[in-house]
Design a protein around this motif. Structure first.
Motif, mmCIF file in Angstrom:
data_model
loop_
_atom_site.group_PDB
_atom_site.id
_atom_site.type_symbol
_atom_site.label_atom_id
_atom_site.label_comp_id
_atom_site.label_asym_id
_atom_site.label_seq_id
_atom_site.Cartn_x
_atom_site.Cartn_y
_atom_site.Cartn_z
ATOM 1 N N LYS A 158 -5.915 19.638 -3.107
ATOM 2 C CA LYS A 158 -5.924 18.139 -2.968
ATOM 3 C C LYS A 158 -4.471 17.589 -3.009
ATOM 4 C CE LYS A 158 -10.426 17.799 -5.521
ATOM 5 N NZ LYS A 158 -11.187 17.336 -6.686
ATOM 6 N N HIS A 160 -0.480 17.329 -2.357
ATOM 7 C CA HIS A 160 0.618 17.681 -1.354
ATOM 8 C C HIS A 160 1.461 18.783 -1.937
ATOM 9 C CE1 HIS A 160 3.289 17.689 1.763
ATOM 10 N NE2 HIS A 160 4.357 17.578 1.293
ATOM 11 N N ASN A 192 -2.737 19.904 7.209
ATOM 12 C CA ASN A 192 -3.188 20.375 6.138
ATOM 13 C C ASN A 192 -4.241 21.585 5.963
ATOM 14 O OD1 ASN A 192 -1.566 18.415 4.835
ATOM 15 N ND2 ASN A 192 -3.073 16.680 4.682
ATOM 16 N N VAL A 259 -5.698 10.000 9.733
ATOM 17 C CA VAL A 259 -5.771 9.949 8.230
ATOM 18 C C VAL A 259 -4.606 10.459 7.695
ATOM 19 C CG1 VAL A 259 -6.993 10.925 6.490
ATOM 20 C CG2 VAL A 259 -8.233 10.012 8.307
ATOM 21 N N PRO A 260 -4.040 11.572 8.102
ATOM 22 C CA PRO A 260 -2.784 12.211 7.485
ATOM 23 C C PRO A 260 -1.698 11.307 7.791
ATOM 24 C CG PRO A 260 -3.492 13.639 9.312
ATOM 25 C CD PRO A 260 -4.443 12.788 8.911
ATOM 26 N N ASP A 263 -2.060 8.652 5.004
ATOM 27 C CA ASP A 263 -1.785 9.481 3.657
ATOM 28 C C ASP A 263 -0.191 9.403 3.640
ATOM 29 O OD1 ASP A 263 -4.383 9.620 2.929
ATOM 30 O OD2 ASP A 263 -4.641 11.766 3.775
ATOM 31 N N ALA A 266 1.376 6.174 2.682
ATOM 32 C CA ALA A 266 0.990 5.794 1.331
ATOM 33 C C ALA A 266 1.827 6.566 0.409
ATOM 34 C CB ALA A 266 -0.385 5.895 1.097
ATOM 35 N N ASP A 267 2.109 7.915 0.592
ATOM 36 C CA ASP A 267 2.755 8.868 -0.122
ATOM 37 C C ASP A 267 4.245 8.510 -0.129
ATOM 38 O OD1 ASP A 267 2.987 11.550 -1.635
ATOM 39 O OD2 ASP A 267 4.379 11.898 0.000
ATOM 40 N N ASN A 323 -5.009 2.715 4.334
ATOM 41 C CA ASN A 323 -5.843 3.717 3.649
ATOM 42 C C ASN A 323 -7.456 3.190 4.118
ATOM 43 O OD1 ASN A 323 -5.085 6.634 2.583
ATOM 44 N ND2 ASN A 323 -3.541 5.381 2.448
ATOM 45 N N LYS A 327 -9.906 5.304 6.770
ATOM 46 C CA LYS A 327 -10.881 6.034 6.353
ATOM 47 C C LYS A 327 -12.298 5.465 6.393
ATOM 48 C CE LYS A 327 -7.497 8.438 3.766
ATOM 49 N NZ LYS A 327 -7.010 8.958 2.315
#
Length: 353
Positions: A158, A160, A192, A259-260, A263, A266-267, A323, A327
């Motif tokens: 789940k 990174h 991923n 989506v990635p 992500d 956000a990361d 996000n 999503k």
């Protein structure tokens, strides 16, 4: 190798390398017929990890006893009578391995029979149960664990950091070496999916001397790394709005999933916020307390220049909204991403958009 294609054959090559290593350890005395766990529970919903765990267990059994009888069944299609016959002592002797796929689908009477068997298993039989690990059939998995089954985790990765560790372990399994920044670059280029990552690792090992750095990945993936979600996030976090928009639009043009990208953005915001709030210090001093590799702390420290606490709060809000939109809450995910890039860049400058 043109385009450094990611193919099923390469993924198989990685798995074969792992099985060869299992066989070698078994032949050296690491695994014997007597020492093999009588009950093995492969628990998790990551297909690649579950497939490997089952395959390596079978490979170890065959390495310890080349004549072992291996049979595989779908748990949902078995009856109690059939399993009793399979688990009962053989008239001809010899060791057996019984692999039950989709253990969560086993019916209640079969579960009861298998749990009763697990309390006193036949030493000449190894029962391998593959189970998704979700709520369905949970009592079966819990019962096997209580009976002393050896548990091989195969849950989806789940975080990174887990994927970075997976990539590094792929190289380590084959006797190669990979730096953290190379693993990051490979994930940014490939994505991923573990099968694609495993295939990429296999091809890099085959095409290089086994010492993998970020420059190696860039050389093989030139044109792909530049359109990753992390490239968009890195440009956004340092205030390079034209670069971030160019990377975002090109990524979407060539088919990178939104989506990635969301992500990664956000990361990037979270990482900078965590590092900025940790105060001053060398990357090596902060790495342990933050649970990050030093190189990632150092990068976040560079990106944190120009940010204010209020700006980071606004950026986190923009990333969260993005996000949610990407999503499932937006009909135009590309617009949601572009809006987020503008908002985060504006937050860095202390403005609003």
């Amino acid at each position: 190798m043109s385009g450094f294609a990611l193919c099923a054959e390469s993924a198989c090559a990685v798995r074969t390398t792992g099985l060869d290593q299992v066989a070698e350890r078994a032949n050296m005395g690491g695994v014997t017929a007597a020492s093999a766990a009588p009950i093995v529970l492969v628990l998790g919903d990551e297909e690649l990890l579950a497939t490997r765990a089952v395959a390596e267990t079978v490979a170890a059994a065959r390495a310890a006893d080349p004549d072992v009888d291996v049979r595989e069944y779908a748990a949902g299609q078995l009856t109690v009578g059939e399993i009793d016959e399979m688990l009962s002592p053989s008239l001809f002797g010899g060791r057996r391995v019984l692999v039950l796929r989709s253990g969560q689908d086993a019916r209640k009477d079969l579960v009861a029979a298998l749990l009763a068997y697990a309390k006193n298993p036949d030493p000449d039989v190894q029962l391998v149960v593959q189970h998704l690990g979700a709520a369905k059939g949970k009592a079966f998995a819990d019962g096997l664990k209580s009976a002393g089954a050896r548990v091989l985790p195969a849950a989806k990765l789940k975080g990174h950091r887990d994927r970075v560790a997976f990539v590094r372990d792929e190289f380590r399994r084959a006797g190669a070496r990979c730096t953290d920044d190379a693993a990051e670059a490979l994930i940014a280029a490939v994505g991923n999916d573990l099968r694609e990552l495993a295939a990429a690792c296999s091809q890099l090992i085959a095409d290089t001397d086994g010492r993998i750095g970020a420059d190696t990945v860039a050389r093989y993936y030139r044109g792909r790394v530049e359109v990753s979600g992390f490239t968009v996030a890195d440009a956004t976090m340092v205030g390079d709005l034209p670069g971030a928009l160019e990377a975002l639009r090109w990524a979407l043009h060539v088919g990178v999933d939104p989506v990635p990208i969301a992500d990664a953005l956000a990361d990037g915001v979270r990482t900078v916020a965590r590092v900025a709030s940790a105060g001053r210090g060398s990357p090596y001093q902060l790495a342990s307390s933050l649970g990050m590799p030093p190189w990632k702390v150092e990068r976040a420290q560079r990106q944190a220049r120009g940010w204010t606490p209020d700006g980071l709060v606004r950026a986190m809000q923009a990333a969260a909204e993005c996000n949610a939109a990407v999503k499932g809450g937006s009909d135009d995910r590309a617009y949601a991403l572009e809006k987020a890039v503008f908002s985060v860049a504006a937050a860095r400058q202390g403005g609003t958009r």
